[in-house]
Scaffold this motif. Structure first.
Motif, PDB file in Angstrom:
ATOM      1  N   ALA A 298      -2.434 -69.106 -19.913  1.00  0.00           N
ATOM      2  CA  ALA A 298      -3.212 -67.970 -19.424  1.00  0.00           C
ATOM      3  C   ALA A 298      -2.393 -66.689 -19.459  1.00  0.00           C
ATOM      4  O   ALA A 298      -2.901 -65.623 -19.826  1.00  0.00           O
ATOM      5  N   MET A 299      -1.125 -66.796 -19.064  1.00  0.00           N
ATOM      6  CA  MET A 299      -0.250 -65.630 -19.098  1.00  0.00           C
ATOM      7  C   MET A 299      -0.088 -65.111 -20.519  1.00  0.00           C
ATOM      8  O   MET A 299      -0.179 -63.899 -20.785  1.00  0.00           O
TER       9      MET A 299
ATOM     10  N   LEU B 210      -1.597 -61.283 -24.798  1.00  0.00           N
ATOM     11  CA  LEU B 210      -2.159 -61.092 -26.132  1.00  0.00           C
ATOM     12  C   LEU B 210      -3.379 -60.174 -26.079  1.00  0.00           C
ATOM     13  O   LEU B 210      -3.555 -59.307 -26.948  1.00  0.00           O
ATOM     14  N   ALA B 211      -4.208 -60.350 -25.053  1.00  0.00           N
ATOM     15  CA  ALA B 211      -5.385 -59.492 -24.903  1.00  0.00           C
ATOM     16  C   ALA B 211      -4.984 -58.040 -24.685  1.00  0.00           C
ATOM     17  O   ALA B 211      -5.601 -57.115 -25.230  1.00  0.00           O
ATOM     18  N   ILE B 212      -3.931 -57.814 -23.903  1.00  0.00           N
ATOM     19  CA  ILE B 212      -3.450 -56.453 -23.670  1.00  0.00           C
ATOM     20  C   ILE B 212      -2.886 -55.867 -24.959  1.00  0.00           C
ATOM     21  O   ILE B 212      -3.166 -54.720 -25.317  1.00  0.00           O
ATOM     22  N   ALA B 213      -2.089 -56.674 -25.674  1.00  0.00           N
ATOM     23  CA  ALA B 213      -1.435 -56.185 -26.897  1.00  0.00           C
ATOM     24  C   ALA B 213      -2.445 -55.806 -27.962  1.00  0.00           C
ATOM     25  O   ALA B 213      -2.294 -54.782 -28.637  1.00  0.00           O
TER      26      ALA B 213
ATOM     27  N   PHE C 199       4.944 -50.979 -13.367  1.00  0.00           N
ATOM     28  CA  PHE C 199       4.620 -50.604 -14.738  1.00  0.00           C
ATOM     29  C   PHE C 199       5.194 -49.237 -15.088  1.00  0.00           C
ATOM     30  O   PHE C 199       5.801 -49.043 -16.144  1.00  0.00           O
ATOM     31  N   LEU C 200       5.032 -48.261 -14.188  1.00  0.00           N
ATOM     32  CA  LEU C 200       5.531 -46.919 -14.450  1.00  0.00           C
ATOM     33  C   LEU C 200       7.053 -46.905 -14.510  1.00  0.00           C
ATOM     34  O   LEU C 200       7.651 -46.246 -15.370  1.00  0.00           O
ATOM     35  N   VAL C 201       7.694 -47.619 -13.589  1.00  0.00           N
ATOM     36  CA  VAL C 201       9.160 -47.675 -13.587  1.00  0.00           C
ATOM     37  C   VAL C 201       9.668 -48.309 -14.876  1.00  0.00           C
ATOM     38  O   VAL C 201      10.612 -47.807 -15.509  1.00  0.00           O
TER      39      VAL C 201
ATOM     40  N   ALA D 282       2.893 -58.929 -17.572  1.00  0.00           N
ATOM     41  CA  ALA D 282       1.816 -57.996 -17.900  1.00  0.00           C
ATOM     42  C   ALA D 282       2.317 -56.560 -17.851  1.00  0.00           C
ATOM     43  O   ALA D 282       1.960 -55.727 -18.686  1.00  0.00           O
ATOM     44  N   GLY D 283       3.173 -56.255 -16.868  1.00  0.00           N
ATOM     45  CA  GLY D 283       3.735 -54.910 -16.783  1.00  0.00           C
ATOM     46  C   GLY D 283       4.614 -54.586 -17.969  1.00  0.00           C
ATOM     47  O   GLY D 283       4.543 -53.481 -18.527  1.00  0.00           O
TER      48      GLY D 283
END
Length: 431
Positions: free
Chosen positions: A259-260, A265-268, A328-330, A360-361
């Motif tokens: 799942a991870m 992969l979905a984000i990429a 994520f921002l850092v 994910a970050g």
């Protein structure tokens, strides 16, 4: 005569007639559910309302007398809807609510007719389809809303604020000045990624709440979409309490890894489609190999006669979402600095470290830098793979704390198989 006929066939008249016909058809479509529900306004009434709006709108576009007629038609529809609602007051409470729904639906039909006649075809069709869907799903929507507890309702409201209030207020582009270094950011894209990850968590909560006790596939895979660490923690408790549950606990962790990898992969792929940059297809093969191997091993090794459940605290946490955004921002800022100061190796190190906290970050950071032109296709892909690897390693280390030797050895062995399989697939892509 032939010239007149040709003009009627090819001139603007045919387009106008088509819009009128479509308006009537959409009105009929909207009235279908009301007719089926045996309401006072049905197919004919709704179709006539949309046709009336279309006629008045065309008069507005073609003449100087249509504006007053269009406004008058809207007033008449509202008055008719009020009369239906007042009529419903003489019935029971449920019928009153349905009369109000019919009244509002009539006004929607009038708006659909005006949209289509004005040339907003896609918009009109969308409004008609969504409105009809809301009418058809009445029972399901009422059951869903009535079944929400206070925590779920608050979480849903917070998510709606983040998705539909905060997102539109953010600028599309922003340049962060750090002395001599300027880092280009896309705040809307960054926030959209945060919302997407949170949305996956909400969907996961709903599925696990419904099917969590019926199978390890749902518990492991869909639990891993939101938090693969939570899956490991839950399985550790199961194994400590029931050593015989080790086989499906191992499968749950493998499916959480799948799942991870699927989420990354979905984000990429998803956030590089239509971005102006090439889609990160290089990540498909290695991440796909991890997903496939995890499913195959889980399917062959688990004792599927067992079942497990997972309790999730809430569907969405504002604190967790903001925490993810902060991480994520850092990662994004320090990744850009590391890439500037130490080259690509600096960002790779950042991706590995951030993968321990949130793969994910790290993935979203790599995608944003790739979209901004700071990373190439292979560099972004390698960063995503490194974050995925570090996440698998973390779960293996957590499982190693179990007192069940067979459980921790199996997790270590199968995790190594995932890593080797993904590495070989990555090597094939590079070559």
């Amino acid at each position: 005569m032939n010239g007149v006929t040709l003009q009627l066939a090819e001139g603007p008249l045919d387009a106008t007639v088509a819009r009128i016909a479509l308006a009537g058809a959409l009105g009929l479509f909207l009235g279908l559910e009301r007719e089926w529900s045996q309401k006072s306004a049905g197919i004919r009434t709704f179709s006539l309302i949309s046709l009336l709006a279309a006629v008045f709108t065309i008069l507005v576009l073609e003449t100087d007398v249509g504006e007053s007629l269009l406004a008058l038609g809207g007033v008449l529809v509202i008055v008719q809807g009020v009369l239906l609602a007042v009529q419903g007051l003489t019935s029971d409470e449920d019928e009153t609510r349905l009369s109000l729904t019919t009244s509002v639906s009539m006004l929607v039909a009038y708006g659909v007719g005006a949209l289509v006649a004005s040339g907003f075809i896609i918009e009109g069709v969308t409004v008609a389809v969504l409105s009809s869907l809301l009418l058809v799903l009445k029972r399901e929507l009422h059951q869903f809303a009535g079944g929400l507890n206070r925590e779920e309702m608050r979480s849903t409201t917070e998510f709606a604020i983040l998705a539909f209030v905060v997102y539109p207020l953010l600028p599309a582009r922003y340049e962060l000045d750090l002395g001599e270094l300027t880092i280009p950011l896309e705040p809307q894209v960054i926030w959209l990624m945060v919302v997407a990850v949170a949305g996956i968590g909400i969907a996961n909560y709903a599925i696990v709440s419904t099917y969590g006790g019926r199978g390890i596939a749902v518990t492991g895979f869909f639990g891993g979409l939101a938090s693969s660490t939570a899956v490991v923690g839950t399985m550790l408790d199961h194994v400590n309490q029931r050593p015989e549950a080790a086989s499906y606990a191992v499968a749950a962790i493998l499916l959480a890894n799948a799942a991870m990898a699927a989420r990354n992969l979905a984000i990429a792929v998803g956030f590089t489609v239509g971005s102006g940059s090439a889609v990160l297809l290089e990540a498909v093969v290695p991440l796909g190999a991890v997903i496939l191997l995890a499913f195959v091993i889980a399917g062959l090794t688990a004792d599927w006669r067992e079942s497990g459940s997972m309790e999730l605290e809430s569907p969405f946490s504002l604190k967790n979402a903001l925490g993810f955004g902060a991480v994520f921002l850092v990662v994004l800022v320090f990744g850009s600095l590391a890439e500037t100061w130490f080259g690509t190796l600096g960002f790779y190190a950042t991706a590995v470290a951030s993968g321990f906290v949130s793969s994910a970050g790290a993935t979203t950071s790599a995608v944003v830098l790739y979209r901004g032109g700071q990373l190439s296709d292979p560099e972004a892909t390698i960063a995503i793979l490194l974050a995925t690897v570090s996440s698998i390693v973390v779960k293996t280390a957590l499982a190693a704390t179990s007192s069940n030797k067979g459980f921790r050895n199996q997790v270590a062995l199968y995790s190594a198989v995932l890593l080797v399989g993904g590495g070989l697939a990555a090597a094939l892509v590079v070559v």
